[in-house]
Each structure stands twice: as structure tokens, then as C-alpha cells.
Design a protein around this motif. Structure first.
Motif, short mmCIF file in Angstrom:
data_model
loop_
_atom_site.label_atom_id
_atom_site.label_comp_id
_atom_site.label_asym_id
_atom_site.label_seq_id
_atom_site.Cartn_x
_atom_site.Cartn_y
_atom_site.Cartn_z
N ALA A 153 22.16 -31.68 -9.95
CA ALA A 153 22.63 -32.76 -9.09
C ALA A 153 21.41 -33.60 -8.71
CB ALA A 153 23.33 -32.23 -7.85
N ALA A 154 21.56 -34.93 -8.71
CA ALA A 154 20.40 -35.79 -8.48
C ALA A 154 20.82 -37.06 -7.75
CB ALA A 154 19.74 -36.16 -9.81
N TYR A 155 19.85 -37.63 -7.03
CA TYR A 155 20.01 -38.97 -6.46
C TYR A 155 18.95 -39.84 -7.10
CZ TYR A 155 20.31 -42.95 -3.35
OH TYR A 155 20.46 -44.22 -2.86
N ARG A 156 19.37 -40.98 -7.65
CA ARG A 156 18.45 -41.86 -8.35
C ARG A 156 18.49 -43.28 -7.75
NH1 ARG A 156 17.77 -38.10 -12.21
NH2 ARG A 156 19.50 -37.40 -13.52
N TYR A 157 17.32 -43.89 -7.64
CA TYR A 157 17.16 -45.28 -7.22
C TYR A 157 16.22 -45.91 -8.25
CZ TYR A 157 15.97 -49.30 -4.23
OH TYR A 157 15.79 -50.56 -3.71
N LEU A 158 16.75 -46.82 -9.09
CA LEU A 158 16.02 -47.28 -10.26
C LEU A 158 15.84 -48.79 -10.26
CD1 LEU A 158 17.86 -45.09 -12.93
CD2 LEU A 158 15.76 -44.55 -11.70
N GLY A 159 14.62 -49.24 -9.95
CA GLY A 159 14.30 -50.66 -10.05
C GLY A 159 13.84 -51.00 -11.46
N GLN A 160 14.38 -52.08 -12.01
CA GLN A 160 14.12 -52.39 -13.42
C GLN A 160 12.67 -52.76 -13.70
OE1 GLN A 160 15.77 -55.91 -15.05
NE2 GLN A 160 14.87 -57.27 -13.53
N ASN A 161 11.94 -53.23 -12.70
CA ASN A 161 10.57 -53.67 -12.95
C ASN A 161 9.54 -52.55 -12.81
OD1 ASN A 161 11.39 -56.26 -13.49
ND2 ASN A 161 11.19 -56.95 -11.36
N VAL A 162 10.01 -51.34 -12.58
CA VAL A 162 9.11 -50.18 -12.57
C VAL A 162 9.62 -49.09 -13.49
CG1 VAL A 162 10.20 -49.24 -10.49
CG2 VAL A 162 7.91 -48.50 -11.12
N SER A 163 10.93 -48.85 -13.51
CA SER A 163 11.51 -47.92 -14.49
C SER A 163 11.76 -48.71 -15.77
CB SER A 163 12.82 -47.32 -13.95
OG SER A 163 12.56 -46.43 -12.90
N LEU A 164 10.71 -48.89 -16.56
CA LEU A 164 10.79 -49.76 -17.73
C LEU A 164 11.67 -49.17 -18.82
CD1 LEU A 164 7.06 -50.91 -18.00
CD2 LEU A 164 8.94 -51.95 -16.72
N MET A 165 11.58 -47.87 -19.05
CA MET A 165 12.43 -47.17 -20.03
C MET A 165 12.63 -45.73 -19.54
SD MET A 165 13.46 -48.82 -22.86
CE MET A 165 13.50 -47.67 -24.20
N PRO A 166 13.44 -45.52 -18.50
CA PRO A 166 13.59 -44.17 -17.94
C PRO A 166 14.31 -43.23 -18.89
CG PRO A 166 15.19 -45.65 -16.95
CD PRO A 166 14.28 -46.51 -17.80
N THR A 167 14.15 -41.95 -18.66
CA THR A 167 14.67 -40.95 -19.57
C THR A 167 16.14 -40.64 -19.37
OG1 THR A 167 14.20 -38.74 -20.48
CG2 THR A 167 14.17 -38.97 -18.07
N TYR A 168 16.75 -41.10 -18.29
CA TYR A 168 18.10 -40.70 -17.94
C TYR A 168 19.14 -41.31 -18.87
CZ TYR A 168 15.16 -40.14 -13.85
OH TYR A 168 14.10 -39.84 -13.03
N ASP A 169 20.05 -40.48 -19.36
CA ASP A 169 21.08 -40.95 -20.29
C ASP A 169 22.05 -41.91 -19.64
OD1 ASP A 169 20.27 -39.38 -22.58
OD2 ASP A 169 21.00 -37.63 -21.49
N HIS A 174 12.82 -44.14 -7.25
CA HIS A 174 12.61 -42.75 -6.85
C HIS A 174 13.78 -41.90 -7.31
CE1 HIS A 174 14.43 -44.75 -3.25
NE2 HIS A 174 15.21 -43.67 -3.26
N ASN A 175 13.50 -40.61 -7.42
CA ASN A 175 14.50 -39.68 -7.93
C ASN A 175 14.23 -38.30 -7.34
OD1 ASN A 175 16.46 -38.52 -9.98
ND2 ASN A 175 14.59 -37.46 -10.60
N ILE A 176 15.31 -37.61 -6.99
CA ILE A 176 15.20 -36.21 -6.57
C ILE A 176 16.31 -35.43 -7.26
CG2 ILE A 176 16.57 -36.57 -4.47
CD1 ILE A 176 14.76 -34.38 -3.18
N GLN A 177 15.97 -34.29 -7.83
CA GLN A 177 16.94 -33.54 -8.64
C GLN A 177 16.80 -32.04 -8.38
OE1 GLN A 177 17.59 -34.78 -12.72
NE2 GLN A 177 17.57 -32.67 -13.44
N LEU A 178 17.95 -31.39 -8.18
CA LEU A 178 18.03 -29.94 -8.03
C LEU A 178 18.72 -29.38 -9.27
CD1 LEU A 178 17.66 -27.41 -6.25
CD2 LEU A 178 19.96 -27.83 -5.36
N SER A 179 18.03 -28.50 -9.98
CA SER A 179 18.55 -27.95 -11.23
C SER A 179 18.81 -26.45 -11.08
CB SER A 179 17.56 -28.18 -12.38
OG SER A 179 17.28 -29.55 -12.53
N TYR A 180 19.85 -25.99 -11.78
CA TYR A 180 20.21 -24.57 -11.77
C TYR A 180 20.28 -24.06 -13.20
CZ TYR A 180 22.85 -20.28 -10.92
OH TYR A 180 23.26 -18.96 -10.87
N LYS A 181 19.55 -22.98 -13.44
CA LYS A 181 19.46 -22.37 -14.76
C LYS A 181 19.00 -23.39 -15.80
CE LYS A 181 22.56 -18.43 -14.23
NZ LYS A 181 23.72 -17.69 -14.80
N GLY A 182 19.41 -23.22 -17.06
CA GLY A 182 19.00 -24.10 -18.14
C GLY A 182 19.45 -23.55 -19.47
#
Length: 436
Positions: free
Chosen positions: A368-384, A347-355
Motif C-alpha cells: 500500500a502506498a501514497y504517491r505525490y508525483l510532480g511532472q517536473n521532478v518525476s521525469l520517468m518514475p518506475t510506477y506502472d 514524494h512517496n511512502i510505501q509499506l510492503s508485505y512479503k514478496g
């Protein structure tokens, strides 16, 4: 197709304005000297391309029709003292508005109609990644990576509705000065047919989980994709997903030897997926279901303690976001692999300002974001900060991006958290991109 007069003139028809040191006198009462389009509007008026209205107003925020735009293009076509770049731009616009120009009695040659059939854009990208992972004995494993990448994006026009799009990629590791096998690789190539509220893609194309904003996947697959709908868009996908890019995290936590053997036997998973995305205004909602089948999942994404584990991965995800105004945006997502018995939720929640907007110098954004990443579901997530060898982690992340010059993008991101075993995990990521 309608656009505001200011947008149309200053972004697509700046004939003569770019090469003029001093703009001509402004004849319009509603375009003050400090307006961002003042120079372009004044020069175009002096060149006779625009005339405004009889009450000396320009009305730059007023929508224009395609025929009104064609009238301005016709006047620009009549100019002889234009640069090669401006001539190419006029030819491009003449090709796009050829039907309207024809109805106005302006002849457009076949050469003009077929101008810019193949377009090239590109990106030169530098990235720096530094990870600090705590081990069970309290020691730290440090890893730094400096990468250079060149991306070229050719786009070929087949007809009004169909285009062929591709990406060529070359990579270099700065620390070793070693290239990616010394070759430029074809990352993807696909045919894209666009119709009103309907789009179809065929070939090897991006595979991105829009519903959860990349929580599950940001990669490529070979097959077909169909998207239809207006406010509620439905996307259907089917084909094959190559698991070699996911090999690092596939081998990272279970029986590496057997997993590797299975991966070699069945390196591409059969794939089917469906997504629903609803975004009528400020609110956006998404839901998706994806099915993968490969022997590689038997000991990895499934029952790691069961030798007869399933070779399927059935992943569903949901996402919801709200854009409060032009600056603030909140988005959250959840995903689960129903076939896996461990590390099966993210799961992930992110608050973004401007762009950022690479065309506008000085634009910036932060999040700013909080991330919880399980490898068997986030197979190739976008986060750097969560590359494929750095999953099964949870924690906070902050980032910022800035455009110091037109078509130059910079970003820095920092993740501070722990892996699922409770050990500290930190990642610093930086990027500089030059677009052309």
C-alpha cells in the motif's frame, strides 16, 4: 564464496534427482522425509556425489568452501549416465570451479572452461492499463491499453571480471495488432566490469534512481557509471539521456508547440549524477543529485511563464527504509527540482508485505502506498500506474503480486487519487510475465 550445503546441492547440483520418480533411501538422520530437499539429497547420496558425516548427519545449514563444492562436482563429472541437460550443468559448474578442480587433480578441458560464454534469458510480458480521468466539466476520459512485449537478455562473458549485457525488445499493441514499427529494438547494451567493492559500466545502460527507489527515474542513458564502496556505496554517472521517451509528459502541460520544437533541436540531455546509498542491515538510506541540460527544459521543467527560462534541471532526492523482519518493509522518499517553479516536488511512502520469487511457486507479496508525483521532478518514475502521460497526480495505491507457477509472475495494481487541479484520476494496471 560460501553457501549452505542444501542450497548448493538442490539449486546447482541436482544430477539424477530430477529424472528419478522415486528417491533413494535417505541415509541422513537430520533430513526428515518432509524436508523440501529430501528427494535431491537422498538421490545425490545414492549416486555417491555426497557422503555426509560419520555420525549419519548431513548438516545442510552448514557453510561449505569452494573446495568442498569442487569435490562434489568432481564426483558428478565421473558419472556417465547423465542427461544432456545435467551434462551441460556439470560443464558449467566445472568451468566456474576450474581452479579448485585443478588443485584437486581433476582435468577441465578448454571447452569446459569456456562453456556458456553467451547466455540468453527472456521474458514474454502482457500488460493491461485502464485510466479514468475526470475533466473540468465533470466528464470522464477513458483509455484502455493492451500491450504485448518480448524481451531477450543476452549476456556474454569476456573474462572473469568483464561481461557484456544487452536487451532486445519487441512490442505489439493488441487492440490494433500493430507492432512497434515491426522491428526488434536494442534497448541497451553495455560492458560491465565487476571487482571487489568496485563496478564500472560503459555503454547504454539502465538509469534508475536507487536512492529514492525509482521516484525520479527508471529509464536508460548512454555514458559511464562507476559504483564503489561496501556498506556505503557511491555511484557516479555521466552521459546523455534521450528525452524522446519522456515526450508525452514533456508536451502535456505547457506550450506544446515550442516545447516540441526545442525537443527536436536537442532531443538528448547532457546528464551528470551522484548517488550515496547506505544499507548495512535492516536500515537503508539514500541521497542523490542529478543535473540535466537541454533546450527542451526551457519551457517545460523550468519557468513556464518566463521566456528566458533555464535549460537545466537540477534534481535532488532522499530516501529511507527499514525492513522490520522477513515480511514487513517500509520505505519513503522525497525529491525536488530546484530549477522548476511549478510541479517541482514528489514524494512517496510505501509499506510492503512479503514478496515474490519467480523460482518458487506460490510466493506472493502486497503493498500500500501514497504517491505525490510532480511532472517536473518525476521525469520517468518506475510506477506502472504513473506512466509518462499520467503525472501531476496524488493519491493512494494498492497492489499485489503472485507466482502461480514457477517462472510465471502476475500482478495487479490500482491507483485512486486526484490530479493537481482537483479532478479524479484512477488507474488499473495488470501484468502477466513468463520468464525463460
Amino acid at each position: 564464496m560460501k553457501k549452505t550445503l542444501v542450497s548448493a546441492l538442490t539449486t546447482a547440483l541436482v544430477v539424477g534427482a530430477a529424472s528419478t520418480t522415486f528417491a533413494a533411501a535417505n541415509p541422513f538422520s537430520d533430513v526428515p522425509a518432509d524436508h523440501w530437499a529430501y528427494d535431491a539429497v537422498s538421490q545425490l547420496a545414492a549416486d555417491g556425489v555426497i557422503e555426509g558425516y560419520g555420525d549419519t548427519t548431513f548438516r545442510g545449514n552448514q557453510n561449505i568452501t569452494r573446495y568442498e563444492m569442487a569435490q562434489m562436482i568432481a564426483k558428478a563429472m565421473a558419472k556417465s549416465d547423465v542427461s544432456a541437460a545435467d551434462k551441460a550443468l556439470i560443464d558449467k559448474l566445472a568451468a566456474e570451479f576450474s581452479d579448485e578442480l585443478g588443485n584437486l587433480g581433476v582435468r577441465v578441458s578448454n571447452l569446459e572452461r569456456n562453456a556458456d560464454k553467451v547466455k540468453w534469458t527472456g521474458e514474454a510480458r502482457y500488460t493491461y492499463t485502464s485510466t479514468r480521468d475526470e475533466q473540468n466539466d465533470g466528464s470522464q476520459v477513458k483509455d484502455n491499453a493492451d500491450k504485448l512485449q518480448l524481451r531477450l537478455f543476452p549476456t556474454a562473458e569476456i573474462n572473469q571480471n568483464w561481461h557484456v549485457k544487452a536487451r532486445l525488445t519487441a512490442k505489439t499493441d493488441i487492440s490494433s495488432d500493430k507492432g512497434d514499427d515491426g522491428n526488434v529494438k536494442l534497448t541497451y547494451v553495455y560492458a560491465d566490469g565487476q571487482y571487489k567493492n568496485f563496478d564500472v559500466k560503459l555503454g547504454k545502460m539502465p538509469l534508475y534512481s536507487v536512492a529514492d527507489d525509482g521516484l525520479v527515474l527508471d529509464d536508460f542513458f548512454s555514458g559511464a557509471q562507476v559504483t564503489f564502496g561496501k556498506d556505503l556505496k557511491t555511484t557516479l554517472e555521466a552521459g546523455r539521456w534521450n528525452l524522446e521517451d519522456a515526450n508525452n509528459h514533456i508536451n502535456g502541460y505547457n506550450d506544446a508547440t515550442e516545447t516540441y520544437d526545442n525537443l527536436q533541436k536537442d532531443s538528448a540531455a547532457n546528464y551528470q549524477g551522484i548517488e550515496l546509498n547506505y544499507a548495512p542491515s535492516k536500515l537503508r538510506l539514500g541521497a542523490a543529485y542529478r543535473h540535466f541540460n537541454s533546450d527542451a527544459f526551457t519551457k517545460v521543467a523550468n519557468y513556464s511563464n518566463d521566456t528566458n527560462g533555464s535549460d537545466d534541471a537540477n534534481i535532488w532526492s532522499v530516501g529511507a527504509g527499514y525492513k522490520f523482519d522477513h515480511n514487513w518493509d517500509l520505505f519513503g522518499a522525497f525529491a525536488k527540482n530546484e530549477e522548476a517553479d511549478n510541479n517541482n516536488t514528489s514524494h512517496n511512502i510505501q509499506l510492503s508485505y512479503k514478496g515474490t520469487d519467480i523460482a518458487n511457486k506460490g510466493t506472493w507479496g502486497a503493498y500500500a502506498a501514497y504517491r505525490y508525483l510532480g511532472q517536473n521532478v518525476s521525469l520517468m518514475p518506475t510506477y506502472d500506474t504513473a506512466h509518462i502521460a499520467h503525472l501531476n497526480e496524488k493519491g493512494w495505491e494498492v497492489g499485489a503480486a503472485y507466482v502461480p507457477f514457477t517462472n510465471v509472475y502476475t500482478a495487479v495494481e490500482y491507483f485512486d487519487g486526484k490530479n493537481f487541479a482537483g479532478n479524479d484520476a484512477k488507474t488499473l494496471f495488470g501484468r502477466v510475465s513468463f520468464f525463460f
